[in-house]
Design a protein around this motif. Structure first.
Motif, mmCIF file in Angstrom:
data_model
loop_
_atom_site.group_PDB
_atom_site.id
_atom_site.type_symbol
_atom_site.label_atom_id
_atom_site.label_comp_id
_atom_site.label_asym_id
_atom_site.label_seq_id
_atom_site.Cartn_x
_atom_site.Cartn_y
_atom_site.Cartn_z
ATOM 1 N N LEU A 10 4.947 5.509 2.064
ATOM 2 C CA LEU A 10 5.126 6.853 2.616
ATOM 3 C C LEU A 10 5.703 6.802 4.031
ATOM 4 O O LEU A 10 6.549 7.634 4.390
ATOM 5 C CB LEU A 10 3.814 7.620 2.595
ATOM 6 N N LEU A 11 5.257 5.850 4.832
ATOM 7 C CA LEU A 11 5.841 5.683 6.164
ATOM 8 C C LEU A 11 7.316 5.291 6.070
ATOM 9 O O LEU A 11 8.143 5.771 6.863
ATOM 10 C CB LEU A 11 5.072 4.633 6.958
ATOM 11 N N PRO A 40 0.821 -1.215 0.000
ATOM 12 C CA PRO A 40 0.000 0.000 0.000
ATOM 13 C C PRO A 40 0.859 1.271 0.000
ATOM 14 O O PRO A 40 1.966 1.293 0.526
ATOM 15 C CB PRO A 40 -0.791 -0.095 1.310
ATOM 16 N N SER A 87 0.441 3.964 1.648
ATOM 17 C CA SER A 87 0.678 4.489 2.999
ATOM 18 C C SER A 87 1.909 3.842 3.634
ATOM 19 O O SER A 87 2.669 4.503 4.340
ATOM 20 C CB SER A 87 -0.550 4.255 3.881
ATOM 21 N N THR A 88 2.139 2.586 3.354
ATOM 22 C CA THR A 88 3.319 1.906 3.884
ATOM 23 C C THR A 88 4.589 2.468 3.268
ATOM 24 O O THR A 88 5.584 2.675 3.966
ATOM 25 C CB THR A 88 3.225 0.394 3.613
#
Length: 110
Positions: A79-80, A74, A76-77
């Motif tokens: 970006l983290l 994903p 979001s992963t």
């Protein structure tokens, strides 16, 4: 057993090469009595990019496996991962600054 011993010797050589860059007699990162931590940070990043990235891709099974994993993770992963990597970079810069302020012996132990 021989492989473990060889790995320990290689680790010792790499650790020594990192500390040698701070030696005033070598003059790689120390100019006079002043440590230029930008040079130390650059050396650290070159070591990380040249050695760790190649080993990680090899460990993951090659570039095709890495591409497969990245496309199925994903956003979001990812970006983290980028965010924490930036924090790691800031920590690397501050490590060099701590060596400049507190000295190499104390800076590496903190």
């Amino acid at each position: 057993m021989k492989g473990c011993l060889a790995l320990a010797v290689v680790a010792g050589i790499l650790k020594g090469s990192w500390n040698a860059s701070f030696n005033p007699k070598v003059s790689w990162c120390v100019v006079g009595d002043d440590l230029d931590y930008h040079y130390a940070w650059m050396l650290f990043q070159v070591y990380a990019a040249a050695i760790n990235c190649v080993l990680c891709v090899y460990w993951a099974g090659g570039p095709s496996n890495v591409k497969y994993v990245v496309t199925h993770v994903p956003v979001s992963t990812i970006l983290l991962l980028v965010f924490f990597s930036a924090l790691w970079g800031v920590g690397s810069i501050l490590f060099g600054l701590s060596c400049k302020i507190a000295g190499v012996g104390l800076g590496t132990n903190l």
